[in-house]
Design an enzyme around this catalytic site. Structure first.
Site, PDB file in Angstrom:
ATOM      1  N   ASP A   1       3.577   0.136  12.196  1.00  0.00           N
ATOM      2  CA  ASP A   1       2.570  -0.199  11.566  1.00  0.00           C
ATOM      3  C   ASP A   1       2.552  -1.687  12.006  1.00  0.00           C
ATOM      4  O   ASP A   1       1.557  -2.198  11.920  1.00  0.00           O
ATOM      5  CB  ASP A   1       2.738  -0.076  10.249  1.00  0.00           C
ATOM      6  CG  ASP A   1       2.863   1.351   9.644  1.00  0.00           C
ATOM      7  OD1 ASP A   1       2.265   2.306  10.281  1.00  0.00           O
ATOM      8  OD2 ASP A   1       3.825   1.668   8.987  1.00  0.00           O
TER       9      ASP A   1
ATOM     10  N   ARG B   1      -0.156  14.404  12.823  1.00  0.00           N
ATOM     11  CA  ARG B   1       0.284  14.251  11.337  1.00  0.00           C
ATOM     12  C   ARG B   1       0.476  15.383  10.716  1.00  0.00           C
ATOM     13  O   ARG B   1      -0.007  15.962   9.662  1.00  0.00           O
ATOM     14  CB  ARG B   1      -0.808  13.437  10.673  1.00  0.00           C
ATOM     15  CG  ARG B   1      -1.039  12.203  11.454  1.00  0.00           C
ATOM     16  CD  ARG B   1      -1.587  11.170  10.417  1.00  0.00           C
ATOM     17  NE  ARG B   1      -0.706  10.373   9.695  1.00  0.00           N
ATOM     18  CZ  ARG B   1      -1.141   9.229   8.812  1.00  0.00           C
ATOM     19  NH1 ARG B   1      -2.265   8.959   9.108  1.00  0.00           N
ATOM     20  NH2 ARG B   1      -0.067   8.718   8.368  1.00  0.00           N
TER      21      ARG B   1
ATOM     22  N   LYS C   1       0.948  -1.178  -0.144  1.00  0.00           N
ATOM     23  CA  LYS C   1      -0.105  -0.008  -0.016  1.00  0.00           C
ATOM     24  C   LYS C   1       0.820   1.310  -0.055  1.00  0.00           C
ATOM     25  O   LYS C   1       0.523   2.087  -0.839  1.00  0.00           O
ATOM     26  CB  LYS C   1      -0.849   0.027   1.181  1.00  0.00           C
ATOM     27  CG  LYS C   1      -1.430   1.412   1.429  1.00  0.00           C
ATOM     28  CD  LYS C   1      -2.407   1.460   2.631  1.00  0.00           C
ATOM     29  CE  LYS C   1      -1.681   2.063   3.896  1.00  0.00           C
ATOM     30  NZ  LYS C   1      -1.485   3.242   3.980  1.00  0.00           N
ATOM     31  N   ASN C   2       2.099   1.389   0.638  1.00  0.00           N
ATOM     32  CA  ASN C   2       2.554   2.634   1.154  1.00  0.00           C
ATOM     33  C   ASN C   2       3.312   2.809   0.125  1.00  0.00           C
ATOM     34  O   ASN C   2       3.959   4.055  -0.074  1.00  0.00           O
ATOM     35  CB  ASN C   2       3.217   2.616   2.415  1.00  0.00           C
ATOM     36  CG  ASN C   2       2.320   2.811   3.437  1.00  0.00           C
ATOM     37  OD1 ASN C   2       1.105   3.015   3.223  1.00  0.00           O
ATOM     38  ND2 ASN C   2       2.623   2.377   4.862  1.00  0.00           N
TER      39      ASN C   2
ATOM     40  N   CYS D   1      -5.519   8.019   8.580  1.00  0.00           N
ATOM     41  CA  CYS D   1      -5.887   7.156   9.906  1.00  0.00           C
ATOM     42  C   CYS D   1      -5.675   8.594  11.029  1.00  0.00           C
ATOM     43  O   CYS D   1      -4.845   9.244  11.064  1.00  0.00           O
ATOM     44  CB  CYS D   1      -5.190   6.280  10.256  1.00  0.00           C
ATOM     45  SG  CYS D   1      -5.776   4.802   9.503  1.00  0.00           S
TER      46      CYS D   1
ATOM     47  N   ARG E   1      -9.186   0.217   3.382  1.00  0.00           N
ATOM     48  CA  ARG E   1      -8.401   1.116   2.704  1.00  0.00           C
ATOM     49  C   ARG E   1      -6.992   0.534   2.377  1.00  0.00           C
ATOM     50  O   ARG E   1      -6.296   0.867   1.434  1.00  0.00           O
ATOM     51  CB  ARG E   1      -8.022   2.257   3.493  1.00  0.00           C
ATOM     52  CG  ARG E   1      -9.284   3.411   3.601  1.00  0.00           C
ATOM     53  CD  ARG E   1      -8.804   4.636   4.313  1.00  0.00           C
ATOM     54  NE  ARG E   1      -7.420   4.679   4.106  1.00  0.00           N
ATOM     55  CZ  ARG E   1      -6.400   4.736   5.293  1.00  0.00           C
ATOM     56  NH1 ARG E   1      -6.749   5.098   6.423  1.00  0.00           N
ATOM     57  NH2 ARG E   1      -5.061   5.123   4.994  1.00  0.00           N
TER      58      ARG E   1
HETATM   59  N1  EPU Z   1       5.944  14.518  11.186  1.00  0.00           N
HETATM   60  C1  EPU Z   1       6.072  15.708  11.620  1.00  0.00           C
HETATM   61  N2  EPU Z   1       6.041  16.708  10.488  1.00  0.00           N
HETATM   62  C2  EPU Z   1       5.911  16.179   9.001  1.00  0.00           C
HETATM   63  C3  EPU Z   1       5.876  14.826   8.914  1.00  0.00           C
HETATM   64  C4  EPU Z   1       5.806  14.009   9.649  1.00  0.00           C
HETATM   65  O1  EPU Z   1       6.194  16.013  12.432  1.00  0.00           O
HETATM   66  O2  EPU Z   1       5.948  17.032   8.188  1.00  0.00           O
HETATM   67  C5  EPU Z   1       6.098  13.323  12.070  1.00  0.00           C
HETATM   68  C6  EPU Z   1       4.565  12.660  12.367  1.00  0.00           C
HETATM   69  O3  EPU Z   1       3.696  13.327  12.921  1.00  0.00           O
HETATM   70  C7  EPU Z   1       5.101  11.508  12.818  1.00  0.00           C
HETATM   71  C8  EPU Z   1       6.567  11.221  12.292  1.00  0.00           C
HETATM   72  O4  EPU Z   1       6.937  12.575  11.875  1.00  0.00           O
HETATM   73  O5  EPU Z   1       5.172  11.669  14.321  1.00  0.00           O
HETATM   74  C9  EPU Z   1       6.680  10.192  11.266  1.00  0.00           C
HETATM   75  O6  EPU Z   1       5.823  10.470  10.145  1.00  0.00           O
HETATM   76  P1  EPU Z   1       5.942  10.119   8.681  1.00  0.00           P
HETATM   77  O7  EPU Z   1       6.015  11.259   7.805  1.00  0.00           O
HETATM   78  O8  EPU Z   1       7.232   9.278   8.544  1.00  0.00           O
HETATM   79  O9  EPU Z   1       4.696   9.278   8.493  1.00  0.00           O
HETATM   80  P2  EPU Z   1       3.771   9.151   7.399  1.00  0.00           P
HETATM   81  O10 EPU Z   1       4.578   9.499   6.019  1.00  0.00           O
HETATM   82  O11 EPU Z   1       2.582  10.261   7.399  1.00  0.00           O
HETATM   83  C10 EPU Z   1       4.020   6.878   6.561  1.00  0.00           C
HETATM   84  C11 EPU Z   1       3.119   5.570   6.259  1.00  0.00           C
HETATM   85  C12 EPU Z   1       2.566   5.286   7.727  1.00  0.00           C
HETATM   86  C13 EPU Z   1       3.553   4.816   8.668  1.00  0.00           C
HETATM   87  C14 EPU Z   1       4.634   5.990   8.738  1.00  0.00           C
HETATM   88  C15 EPU Z   1       5.895   5.465   9.473  1.00  0.00           C
HETATM   89  C16 EPU Z   1       2.262   6.282   4.037  1.00  0.00           C
HETATM   90  C17 EPU Z   1       1.038   6.388   3.232  1.00  0.00           C
HETATM   91  N3  EPU Z   1       1.890   6.016   5.416  1.00  0.00           N
HETATM   92  O12 EPU Z   1       3.083   8.003   7.134  1.00  0.00           O
HETATM   93  O13 EPU Z   1       1.725   3.995   7.431  1.00  0.00           O
HETATM   94  O14 EPU Z   1       3.042   4.694   9.914  1.00  0.00           O
HETATM   95  O15 EPU Z   1       5.004   6.607   7.364  1.00  0.00           O
HETATM   96  O16 EPU Z   1       6.835   6.533   9.795  1.00  0.00           O
HETATM   97  O17 EPU Z   1       3.226   5.797   3.742  1.00  0.00           O
HETATM   98  C18 EPU Z   1      -0.056   2.709   7.859  1.00  0.00           C
HETATM   99  O18 EPU Z   1       0.461   2.028   6.913  1.00  0.00           O
HETATM  100  O19 EPU Z   1      -0.761   2.060   8.766  1.00  0.00           O
HETATM  101  C19 EPU Z   1       0.779   4.030   8.300  1.00  0.00           C
HETATM  102  C20 EPU Z   1       0.034   4.758   9.150  1.00  0.00           C
END
Ligand code: EPU
Length: 424
Positions: free
Chosen positions: A304, A121, A22-23, A116, A396
């Site tokens: 995850d 976020r 998915k990701n 989610c 999803r």
């Molecule tokens: N963060 C910030 N500012 C930003 C971006 C992130 O403070 O601009 C913080 C977030 O709040 C969080 C941490 O950094 O505390 C990690 O966020 P990250 O950006 O790495 O997460 P993401 O890209 O929103 C993806 C996956 C998530 C997975 C995280 C692991 C996708 C679509 N989602 O999320 O997947 O948990 O990386 O870091 O790729 C899932 O598959 O269930 C899922 C939630």
């Protein structure tokens, strides 16, 4: 309203094939607009996030065709349009259109993404990256307007190794003038897959999969193809299930190296499994040992996998400590595990599980995608009937979850309010 109904207790044997990640897919699909031609994407999972992204592609005047797991995207007639609130909010990954449209048109208008409810976020690290490349970002409520006269390569050190920011900045930098270096980049396997897709198109990216990614901007990207890597989180979910109720349950089409941290943790817990190049075969373990888990960025024990793992901890002998370090709100499912009979004391990001405790079926809610998966696992090992509501979260991200589980012996179905049965 659709619900998942599970009659628990069946042993599961046979093979569960793992779908595309998915990701990875949710970033590769928006990345297809970076070229002016056709992209062929193989092994795309059949999940509702895929369909929501295709809706955005159609809004932007792309043509798409879907044949099984092959998605073809023709972006030769791409038009830049504001992405409306209802499409932006449908999922987290809509924000990959920020980087991709900025790269392509130097102008983007869209809303703060959905996804989610597992934490605040914010997207400040993405925005800081776009600004470093020369963009101006205006934020009015949830509406983001991003403009650039031109994008110029630069050095960017991420405040946190964010998956989304690493990918979005790669998209914005891939056609920028000169060289961009992203330091403290996320190292997820999906990032390598996405960088490979861009390089297949003619991009010049090196270092993906390490914490330093170098991108030499190019003017033109061309038609290409990619295969989405197997979903390591889907694989982990079913492997954890196998440790609780498997009878030689084979999880196949996987890359075992992507789940090293999980396999090592299972070993510590006494769980036996066999690994070959593309599969893991696992059976119920009767004397699971308690353990302590702290989530880490990849390649550590990733967040995850935490919620599915919390179900196995209820079956472990002794006291297990769990600490979630990435998301501040990923324990919502715990109250439902306790309702089913678990003994978990939890703070916001920490929990203490005392086990083993038998679980009993009852009505529970899928609080989010992986929390929902945890409810499915709990329902499958519980005595009696479990009814899961808010299952749109699960659909999803888990391709054909009902069919895959039924095929290995689970008593599971989707029912809607009118009592129509649906196979997914
Ligand atoms: N963060 C910030 N500012 C930003 C971006 C992130 O403070 O601009 C913080 C977030 O709040 C969080 C941490 O950094 O505390 C990690 O966020 P990250 O950006 O790495 O997460 P993401 O890209 O929103 C993806 C996956 C998530 C997975 C995280 C692991 C996708 C679509 N989602 O999320 O997947 O948990 O990386 O870091 O790729 C899932 O598959 O269930 C899922 C939630």
């Amino acid at each position: 309203m659709k619900k998942i109904i599970i009659n628990g207790g069946n042993k599961l044997s046979g093979t569960i094939p793992i779908s595309g990640a998915k990701n990875s897919a949710v970033a590769i699909i928006p990345a297809a607009i970076l070229c002016d031609e056709q992209s062929s994407i193989y092994n795309v999972p059949n999940i509702s996030d895929r369909d929501a992204l295709i809706d955005i592609l159609h809004l932007l005047n792309c043509e798409t065709s879907l044949n099984g797991d092959l998605l073809k995207i023709d972006s030769s007639k791409l038009e830049n349009k504001k992405i409306p609130l209802e499409l932006s909010k449908k999922m987290r990954a809509s924000y990959y259109f920020m980087g991709a449209l900025l790269s392509k048109f130097k102008h983007v208008e869209m809303y703060f993404p959905g996804g989610c409810n597992i934490g605040k976020r914010p997207i400040d690290i993405h925005i800081k990256g776009f600004e470093a490349l020369g963009a101006k970002v205006k934020i009015k409520g949830d509406l983001y307007t991003i403009d650039a006269k031109e994008l110029n390569g630069t050095n960017i050190t991420l405040d946190f190794a964010s998956v989304g920011a690493t990918i979005n900045i790669m998209f914005a930098a891939v056609k920028a003038k000169g060289k961009t270096i992203i330091r403290n980049a996320a190292r997820e396997a999906e990032i390598v897959n996405i960088a490979t897709f861009l390089n297949n198109m003619g991009a010049k990216i090196t270092g993906a999969g390490t914490s330093i990614i170098r991108i030499e901007g190019v003017e033109h990207l061309h038609r290409t193809m990619i295969e989405v890597i197997p979903d390591r989180i889907e694989a982990a979910t079913y492997i954890i299930l196998g440790a609780m109720i498997g009878d030689n349950l084979k999880i196949e089409n996987i890359i075992p190296e992507h789940i090293d941290a999980l396999l090592s943790k299972l070993k510590d817990m006494n769980v036996k499994y066999e690994v070959d190049e593309t599969s893991v075969t696992i059976s119920k373990c009767d004397n699971v040992k308690s353990t302590n888990i702290r989530t880490e960025v990849y390649p550590g024990f990733v967040t995850d996998m935490g919620q599915p793992m919390s179900v196995l901890l209820t079956q472990a002998h002794g006291v297990s400590l769990f600490e979630e370090t990435i998301w501040e709100n990923r324990m919502g499912h715990v109250k439902y595990l306790n309702k089913m009979g678990a003994n978990i004391k939890n703070g916001n990001t920490n929990s203490v599980t005392i086990g083993p405790t038998p679980l009993y079926g009852c009505e529970v809610e899928a609080t989010d995608l992986r929390g929902g998966a945890a409810m499915v696992l709990a329902g499958l090992i519980a005595e009696g009937t479990t009814t899961i509501t808010s299952i749109e979260h699960i659909l999803r991200g888990y391709d054909s979850i009902i069919t895959k589980l039924k095929n290995v012996g689970a008593d599971i179905k989707i029912e809607d309010d009118e009592k129509d049965l649906v196979n997914m």
